[in-house]
Design a protein around this motif. Structure first.
Motif, short mmCIF file in Angstrom:
data_model
loop_
_atom_site.label_atom_id
_atom_site.label_comp_id
_atom_site.label_asym_id
_atom_site.label_seq_id
_atom_site.Cartn_x
_atom_site.Cartn_y
_atom_site.Cartn_z
N GLN A 276 0.84 -1.18 0.00
CA GLN A 276 0.00 0.00 0.00
C GLN A 276 0.88 1.23 0.00
O GLN A 276 2.06 1.18 0.38
N GLY A 277 0.30 2.33 -0.48
CA GLY A 277 1.11 3.53 -0.63
C GLY A 277 0.31 4.79 -0.48
O GLY A 277 -0.92 4.77 -0.39
N GLY A 278 1.00 5.89 -0.45
CA GLY A 278 0.40 7.21 -0.37
C GLY A 278 1.41 8.23 -0.81
O GLY A 278 2.58 7.91 -1.06
N ALA A 279 0.98 9.47 -0.94
CA ALA A 279 1.89 10.51 -1.40
C ALA A 279 1.45 11.86 -0.86
O ALA A 279 0.25 12.10 -0.62
N ILE A 280 2.43 12.74 -0.64
CA ILE A 280 2.17 14.13 -0.31
C ILE A 280 3.05 14.98 -1.21
O ILE A 280 4.12 14.54 -1.66
N LEU A 281 2.60 16.20 -1.48
CA LEU A 281 3.32 17.09 -2.39
C LEU A 281 3.88 18.26 -1.60
O LEU A 281 3.16 18.93 -0.85
N LYS A 282 5.18 18.51 -1.76
CA LYS A 282 5.83 19.67 -1.16
C LYS A 282 6.63 20.37 -2.24
O LYS A 282 7.56 19.80 -2.81
N ASP A 283 6.22 21.61 -2.51
CA ASP A 283 6.83 22.39 -3.59
C ASP A 283 6.68 21.62 -4.90
O ASP A 283 5.58 21.29 -5.29
N SER A 284 7.78 21.30 -5.57
CA SER A 284 7.70 20.58 -6.85
C SER A 284 8.17 19.13 -6.71
O SER A 284 8.47 18.49 -7.71
N THR A 285 8.21 18.62 -5.47
CA THR A 285 8.65 17.24 -5.23
C THR A 285 7.52 16.43 -4.64
O THR A 285 6.85 16.86 -3.68
N LEU A 286 7.29 15.25 -5.19
CA LEU A 286 6.28 14.33 -4.69
C LEU A 286 6.96 13.31 -3.78
O LEU A 286 7.90 12.63 -4.19
N HIS A 287 6.49 13.21 -2.55
CA HIS A 287 7.03 12.25 -1.59
C HIS A 287 6.09 11.06 -1.52
O HIS A 287 4.93 11.20 -1.13
N VAL A 288 6.58 9.89 -1.92
CA VAL A 288 5.78 8.67 -2.02
C VAL A 288 6.21 7.71 -0.93
O VAL A 288 7.41 7.43 -0.77
N PHE A 289 5.23 7.17 -0.19
CA PHE A 289 5.51 6.24 0.90
C PHE A 289 4.94 4.87 0.54
O PHE A 289 3.76 4.75 0.19
N CYS A 290 5.76 3.87 0.64
CA CYS A 290 5.37 2.49 0.31
C CYS A 290 5.57 1.63 1.54
O CYS A 290 6.64 1.68 2.19
#
Length: 507
Positions: A276-290
């Motif tokens: 399972q995963g999720g993501a948050i956006l900060k500025d122009s970088t996408l942080h993806v958690f797996c």
């Protein structure tokens, strides 16, 4: 309510009621020494209700097998008799009770299935529980079979006295799919609702939309619901429903850099590999958690499994304005950047926006430069803050066009958008967006499928002394120029998008 008994004269061409009586009655009941069987029949929606009465309760174990045998032996005859009915019959509901009793002693529904298929002439009337009938109809309806879709909808709306018929019409313009595994959306579903009265659109709009969208039909762009009172030549109202599948809607919003849509799209892709995963956006970088799902047996979270899923997906989506992605392998699904727990592993990806100038601009920057598709997405996101509601019903739609330095915005939904709620949201958003050299805005609202707005509102963004005269006629935003449904004898012309409107069906 129609009464049928054995005293009615036999004719060479029996009616449906007489045919049912002969199918249900035992030969011994014709004799005077046997108690007579009396039938009462009523067509409600697409369901034919058959009440069986006798001096004692008619035996279900005798009547139902007789009826099924008659349906299986003479499907074409049954089809001919039901042709004269006010609505197609998808299900029989048989009741049994003794004369004088108000409530039935037993009830048996019969799913007719493909009984009316005269080409195959096969009967498949099957006694099922109510839950099993809905599941069986839904399974076949998901394949796009129009008869199955009609039966599936009838299960939910026949209690209102609404009969349903379904047709499929191919559209001349094929809309390419954003999902490589998704067929092009080139079909329109017509759902014809006939009734003895005029049900309000708000009563049927959202329930029908949810039921149709729950099917997740492939290759369908939209559905048109046409409600008509029996005997009338024109529809009472017409409603349009977006049938774009939820995963395609998510991918489209993810393409514009929407963080919630990106998070859900990534999670859907990982679920097929027990991750399972999720993501948050900060500025122009996408942080993806797996991570591993909660409750799963402990196993190693291998980056060689996760990366081949996430990296190609982000490369294909090429989210607008997002230049890089950081992928974390974490122990807890609730991990966030604010926690001090160290990830198991970290990977860095450069996304297409880093090399492609047209993808490097944010969606907001594009909208400020008169990019219609980008502004359409931003307004749709503004009017649909709850993503679950949008995926379930299609949410509010937006169409735009620029004319004489004015922006015309048509908002539409299953129920006409509320002017008091929509206008302040759009006004505040556009003032903050500050599109250069835009003199004014015209905002309209209507129910999807209508040709004319129910309300409109004007907003001037520049000094009136420097604003040219407003247009005498506002742009046309028609989507259905001809609300007549297709039949074997009548295929409507395909509606064309007006040349002065850059209609964008952003999902």
């Amino acid at each position: 309510m129609r009464h049928v008994d054995r005293s009615r004269p036999k004719t060479a061409q029996p009616s449906l009621s007489q045919w049912l009586y002969r199918a249900l009655a035992d030969d011994r009941q014709v004799a005077s020494s046997q108690p007579p069987l009396r039938l009462r029949i009523r067509l409600r929606g697409n369901n034919l209700h058959i009440l069986c009465e006798g001096q004692t309760t008619p035996a279900r174990e005798e009547l139902i097998p007789r009826l099924i045998a008659a349906l299986q032996a003479h499907p074409q005859r049954f089809h001919q008799l039901t042709q004269t009915a006010k609505a197609p019959i998808y299900k029989l509901i048989v009741y049994g009770r003794p004369a004088g009793r108000q409530n039935p002693v037993w009830v048996e529904p019969l799913d007719l299935g493909q009984l009316c298929d005269t080409e195959n002439a096969t009967a498949t009337a099957i006694p099922l529980g109510a839950g099993a009938q809905i599941i069986a109809n839904e399974s076949l309806a998901r394949t796009g079979n129009p008869d199955a879709i009609a039966r599936y909808l009838s299960e939910h709306f026949s209690y209102l006295g609404v009969s349903i018929n379904v047709f499929i019409k191919k559209l001349p313009q094929v809309k390419p799919s954003l999902d490589p595994d998704e067929p092009a959306a080139n079909k329109r579903l017509w759902v014809i609702c006939n009734c003895d009265y005029s049900p309000d659109a708000s009563l049927l709009a959202e329930p029908i939309a949810q039921k149709l969208r729950d099917l997740e039909l492939k290759g369908f762009r939209e559905a048109v619901i046409r409600s008509q009172v029996r005997g009338e030549s024109t529809p009472d109202w017409v409603l349009q429903i977006d049938l774009t599948r939820p995963q395609v809607m998510l991918r489209d919003w993810a393409r514009w850099g929407d963080a919630e849509a990106l998070s859900r799209t990534i999670d859907r892709a990982l679920q097929s590999h027990s991750l399972q995963g999720g993501a948050i956006l900060k500025d122009s970088t996408l942080h993806v958690f797996c991570s591993l799902p909660l409750g799963q047996p402990h196993r190693h979270l291998d980056r060689e499994v996760a990366l081949p899923i996430i990296a190609p997906l982000l490369e294909t989506l090429a989210p607008q304005g997002i230049t890089a992605a950081t992928i974390y392998g974490v122990r807890s699904p609730k991990y966030s950047l604010n926690l001090k727990e160290a990830p198991i592993w970290v990977e860095w990806l450069n996304l297409p926006a880093q090399q492609q100038r047209d993808r490097a601009l944010t969606t907001t920057q594009l909208a400020q430069h008169y990019h219609v598709e980008a502004l359409t997405f931003l307004l749709q996101r503004l009017l649909n803050p709850d993503l679950d509601t949008r995926l379930a019903t299609g949410g509010y739609g937006v169409k735009l066009c620029y004319k004489d330095r004015r922006l015309h915005i048509m908002t539409e939904g299953l129920i006409c958008p509320n002017q008091a709620e929509v206008v302040p949201l759009i006004e505040d958003f556009l003032r903050e967006l500050a599109i250069p050299n835009l003199f004014g805005v015209r905002i309209y609202g209507r129910r999807a499928g209508q040709t004319q707005p129910v309300w409109h509102h004007g907003l001037e963004l520049r000094d009136r002394a420097h604003v040219p005269a407003p247009d005498a006629i506002a742009p046309t935003f028609n989507r259905l120029n001809n609300p007549t449904p297709p039949t074997p004898e009548n295929n409507p012309p395909n509606p064309k998008t007006p040349t002065n409107l850059r209609a964008v069906h952003a999902h």
